[in-house]
Design a protein around this motif. Structure first.
Motif, PDB file in Angstrom:
ATOM      1  N   ASP A 359       0.835  -1.207   0.000  1.00 30.04           N
ATOM      2  CA  ASP A 359       0.000   0.000   0.000  1.00 30.04           C
ATOM      3  C   ASP A 359       0.867   1.254   0.000  1.00 30.04           C
ATOM      4  O   ASP A 359       0.556   2.229  -0.707  1.00 30.04           O
ATOM      5  N   ALA A 360       1.971   1.245   0.763  1.00 29.96           N
ATOM      6  CA  ALA A 360       2.869   2.398   0.780  1.00 29.96           C
ATOM      7  C   ALA A 360       3.545   2.589  -0.578  1.00 29.96           C
ATOM      8  O   ALA A 360       3.731   3.723  -1.038  1.00 29.96           O
ATOM      9  N   MET A 361       3.907   1.500  -1.238  1.00 21.88           N
ATOM     10  CA  MET A 361       4.519   1.601  -2.564  1.00 21.88           C
ATOM     11  C   MET A 361       3.511   2.136  -3.577  1.00 21.88           C
ATOM     12  O   MET A 361       3.871   2.898  -4.477  1.00 21.88           O
ATOM     13  N   ALA A 362       2.246   1.710  -3.436  1.00 24.11           N
ATOM     14  CA  ALA A 362       1.219   2.224  -4.353  1.00 24.11           C
ATOM     15  C   ALA A 362       0.949   3.709  -4.112  1.00 24.11           C
ATOM     16  O   ALA A 362       0.648   4.454  -5.058  1.00 24.11           O
ATOM     17  N   ARG A 363       1.076   4.158  -2.877  1.00 26.03           N
ATOM     18  CA  ARG A 363       0.876   5.574  -2.565  1.00 26.03           C
ATOM     19  C   ARG A 363       2.084   6.423  -2.943  1.00 26.03           C
ATOM     20  O   ARG A 363       1.987   7.644  -3.027  1.00 26.03           O
ATOM     21  N   GLY A 364       3.238   5.792  -3.100  1.00 28.73           N
ATOM     22  CA  GLY A 364       4.440   6.535  -3.431  1.00 28.73           C
ATOM     23  C   GLY A 364       5.168   7.112  -2.244  1.00 28.73           C
ATOM     24  O   GLY A 364       5.939   8.065  -2.398  1.00 28.73           O
ATOM     25  N   VAL A 365       4.980   6.568  -1.042  1.00 28.87           N
ATOM     26  CA  VAL A 365       5.644   7.085   0.155  1.00 28.87           C
ATOM     27  C   VAL A 365       6.839   6.239   0.553  1.00 28.87           C
ATOM     28  O   VAL A 365       7.475   6.521   1.570  1.00 28.87           O
ATOM     29  N   VAL A 366       7.159   5.191  -0.223  1.00 32.81           N
ATOM     30  CA  VAL A 366       8.320   4.341   0.026  1.00 32.81           C
ATOM     31  C   VAL A 366       9.143   4.291  -1.252  1.00 32.81           C
ATOM     32  O   VAL A 366       8.585   4.131  -2.349  1.00 32.81           O
ATOM     33  N   ASP A 367      10.462   4.407  -1.125  1.00 35.12           N
ATOM     34  CA  ASP A 367      11.323   4.411  -2.296  1.00 35.12           C
ATOM     35  C   ASP A 367      11.701   2.985  -2.685  1.00 35.12           C
ATOM     36  O   ASP A 367      11.051   2.017  -2.277  1.00 35.12           O
ATOM     37  N   ASP A 368      12.782   2.842  -3.450  1.00 38.57           N
ATOM     38  CA  ASP A 368      13.181   1.530  -3.960  1.00 38.57           C
ATOM     39  C   ASP A 368      13.614   0.574  -2.858  1.00 38.57           C
ATOM     40  O   ASP A 368      13.720  -0.635  -3.097  1.00 38.57           O
ATOM     41  N   ALA A 369      13.911   1.076  -1.687  1.00 36.11           N
ATOM     42  CA  ALA A 369      14.255   0.180  -0.589  1.00 36.11           C
ATOM     43  C   ALA A 369      13.099  -0.750  -0.236  1.00 36.11           C
ATOM     44  O   ALA A 369      13.307  -1.836   0.320  1.00 36.11           O
ATOM     45  N   GLY A 370      11.876  -0.347  -0.550  1.00 33.99           N
ATOM     46  CA  GLY A 370      10.735  -1.221  -0.306  1.00 33.99           C
ATOM     47  C   GLY A 370      10.784  -2.498  -1.113  1.00 33.99           C
ATOM     48  O   GLY A 370      10.241  -3.524  -0.689  1.00 33.99           O
ATOM     49  N   LEU A 371      11.431  -2.479  -2.284  1.00 33.45           N
ATOM     50  CA  LEU A 371      11.542  -3.697  -3.098  1.00 33.45           C
ATOM     51  C   LEU A 371      12.399  -4.744  -2.403  1.00 33.45           C
ATOM     52  O   LEU A 371      12.099  -5.946  -2.448  1.00 33.45           O
ATOM     53  N   GLN A 372      13.476  -4.314  -1.753  1.00 31.82           N
ATOM     54  CA  GLN A 372      14.318  -5.262  -1.017  1.00 31.82           C
ATOM     55  C   GLN A 372      13.561  -5.841   0.172  1.00 31.82           C
ATOM     56  O   GLN A 372      13.645  -7.036   0.450  1.00 31.82           O
ATOM     57  N   ARG A 373      12.828  -5.001   0.865  1.00 25.93           N
ATOM     58  CA  ARG A 373      12.032  -5.491   1.996  1.00 25.93           C
ATOM     59  C   ARG A 373      10.941  -6.434   1.508  1.00 25.93           C
ATOM     60  O   ARG A 373      10.619  -7.421   2.172  1.00 25.93           O
ATOM     61  N   GLU A 374      10.386  -6.174   0.364  1.00 27.84           N
ATOM     62  CA  GLU A 374       9.359  -7.033  -0.203  1.00 27.84           C
ATOM     63  C   GLU A 374       9.911  -8.426  -0.484  1.00 27.84           C
ATOM     64  O   GLU A 374       9.272  -9.435  -0.155  1.00 27.84           O
ATOM     65  N   LYS A 375      11.096  -8.512  -1.060  1.00 28.77           N
ATOM     66  CA  LYS A 375      11.702  -9.809  -1.334  1.00 28.77           C
ATOM     67  C   LYS A 375      11.987 -10.574  -0.046  1.00 28.77           C
ATOM     68  O   LYS A 375      11.795 -11.792   0.029  1.00 28.77           O
ATOM     69  N   TYR A 376      12.455  -9.863   0.964  1.00 32.03           N
ATOM     70  CA  TYR A 376      12.733 -10.523   2.243  1.00 32.03           C
ATOM     71  C   TYR A 376      11.461 -11.093   2.861  1.00 32.03           C
ATOM     72  O   TYR A 376      11.454 -12.224   3.363  1.00 32.03           O
ATOM     73  N   LEU A 377      10.379 -10.334   2.836  1.00 27.33           N
ATOM     74  CA  LEU A 377       9.128 -10.801   3.427  1.00 27.33           C
ATOM     75  C   LEU A 377       8.561 -11.988   2.664  1.00 27.33           C
ATOM     76  O   LEU A 377       8.058 -12.951   3.266  1.00 27.33           O
ATOM     77  N   LEU A 378       8.642 -11.964   1.330  1.00 22.81           N
ATOM     78  CA  LEU A 378       8.150 -13.097   0.545  1.00 22.81           C
ATOM     79  C   LEU A 378       8.958 -14.352   0.830  1.00 22.81           C
ATOM     80  O   LEU A 378       8.395 -15.459   0.943  1.00 22.81           O
ATOM     81  N   ALA A 379      10.274 -14.214   0.950  1.00 21.68           N
ATOM     82  CA  ALA A 379      11.108 -15.377   1.271  1.00 21.68           C
ATOM     83  C   ALA A 379      10.794 -15.914   2.661  1.00 21.68           C
ATOM     84  O   ALA A 379      10.762 -17.132   2.881  1.00 21.68           O
TER      85      ALA A 379
END
Length: 456
Positions: A359-379
């Protein structure tokens, strides 16, 4: 995470911030205690304090309000609960720092306004109406602004803002109630009359601890909502205006409450309580309930995004968006053992954080660091999901309790078997390594050669 826990704590900035703040809390509490509890000699007489006897009794009555309120706010933020130290630091700030700072400024302002007013009796309420709301709300809201700076990515919903603000308000009300209860108890103890000290304290407890217990948490919640809106918005204008609007709303409500309680008496006060105070509390309750449904819908929609691209199973979205289903899953995971319970907790927290991150990525309040956190959470979800309970069954597997108990019960210690006696529990097998093997293992009984059938 591969390093030992003590080493990780020493290298964490928040750990040292916590240690420093604990000393600050203790210092503020000690200074406030020395200021209000013992009697003090002042120019022109002696200032009567609360007394050492009244503090434990007042704290007991104040805790009757503070403990249920705190548990209510902890229960409120169930989708994305904060860490325990965040809850503790927020409550302790309201109880120690906010009360100490507010006491100093309110005392100075009251004395100043009394002097400026040239002895006007009406000046006694000026500090409560014009000074106390802004001072107390500023003191309580300071910890919320600090948390918004230090953990802005963990503050993901308005429910979190209400919970943290409510804890700060509950801590402030806890110590403030001790001061009010102690004063009325000491006054009744030193005054000859029909009202006993305990009875006078109970009357004030009914007014402050029962009928108007919602005051400070309700006021500070406005600031928490404003900060939550600012943290989830991309607009710089909203990020500035929303916290200011929330603080102004908190101060205005506080000012209105103090004005009514100071200047209105009798039937008018009762009418204001019924038609103004109670509707305000009910409106907050309705807002919180709507936010619970809104947060559940947000989690379901964002997890569905991952299910559409095949990164999460389709059946995860609905259970993770319902609080009752999550609670049932936690309950049933207990009967799968300790590892199953931990896996269920980790999966629920990871998928909830993943939904808010999306939701934060869709709103634009998180930068590219959110992609790394996303991969960690999925793993993390993939590694723990096999042992976790996602969709609870109709009934928990209570039979596993017997299996776990039986598994932990030690086997009976039977005596070792000896040949030619029975071996083992049934006596069917000889003792291993002791019985002869082969033809020599067969023994025949002796036969009498003169034996013959009877009657011959």
């Amino acid at each position: 995470m591969s390093q030992p826990l003590p080493k990780r704590l020493i290298k964490t900035r928040l750990f040292w911030v916590t240690v420093v703040m604990l000393f600050v809390y203790a210092a503020c509490l000690v200074l406030l205690y020395r200021q209000v509890v013992p009697d003090q000699d002042v120019p022109g007489g002696r200032l009567i304090g609360l007394g050492h006897e009244a503090v434990p009794i007042s704290a007991k009555y104040a805790a009757l309000t503070a403990i249920p309120l705190s548990l209510l706010f902890l229960w409120l933020d169930r989708f994305k609960p904060q860490r325990f130290w965040v809850w503790f630091m927020t409550f302790a700030w309201g109880a120690c720092v906010a009360t100490f700072v507010a006491a100093q400024i309110n005392t100075w302002a009251s004395a100043h306004l009394s002097i400026v007013g040239n002895g006007d009796p009406a000046t006694g309420s000026r500090a409560a109406i014009y000074v106390a709301p802004f001072v107390e709300e500023s003191a309580k809201a300071t910890v919320l602004f600090w948390l918004a700076i230090l953990m802005r990515y963990r503050w993901v919903s308005r429910l979190s803002g209400i919970a943290l603000a409510g804890l700060a308000g509950a801590g402030f009300a806890f110590v403030e109630n001790i001061l009010y209860y102690g004063r009325v108890y000491r006054y009744a103890a030193n005054t000859f009359g029909e009202v006993q000290p305990e009875q006078a304290l109970q009357q004030l407890f009914l007014m402050r601890g029962v009928l108007t217990f919602f005051g400070h948490p309700l006021f500070t919640s406005m600031t928490g909502i404003g900060l939550a809106i600012a943290l989830r918005s991309k607009s710089k204008i909203v990020r500035v205006i929303a916290p200011l609007a929330g603080f102004c709303a908190a101060a205005f409500l506080h000012m209105s409450f103090n004005t009514v309680s100071t200047l209105v008496q009798g039937t008018q006060l009762l009418l204001m309580y019924i038609f103004v105070a109670i509707p305000a509390v009910l409106a907050m309750v309705v807002f919180v309930v709507r936010q619970e449904f809104r947060e559940g819908r947000l989690i379901r929609e964002r997890l569905t995004d991952y299910a559409r691209v095949g990164w999460l199973p389709v059946e995860d979205a609905l259970p993770m968006s319902r609080l009752r289903t999550r609670l049932r899953a936690l309950w049933q995971s207990i009967f799968r053992g300790w590892h199953g319970f931990l896996a269920t907790v980790r999966v629920q927290r990871a998928e909830t954080e993943l939904a808010y991150l999306r939701d934060a990525m869709a709103r634009g309040v998180v930068d590219d660091a959110g992609l790394q956190r996303e991969k960690y959470l999925l793993a993390r979800i993939r590694s723990e999901r096999g042992r976790a309970v996602i969709q609870p069954a109709a009934r928990a597997d209570y039979a596993r309790i017997k299996e776990l108990v039986r598994r932990r019960r030690p086997a009976p210690a039977y005596a070792p078997a000896h040949y030619p006696g029975p071996a083992g529990l049934g006596g069917n097998l000889p003792a291993p390594g002791t019985a002869p093997i082969g033809p020599g293992a067969t023994h025949y009984s002796k036969v009498d050669p003169n034996w013959k059938p009877p009657g011959e």
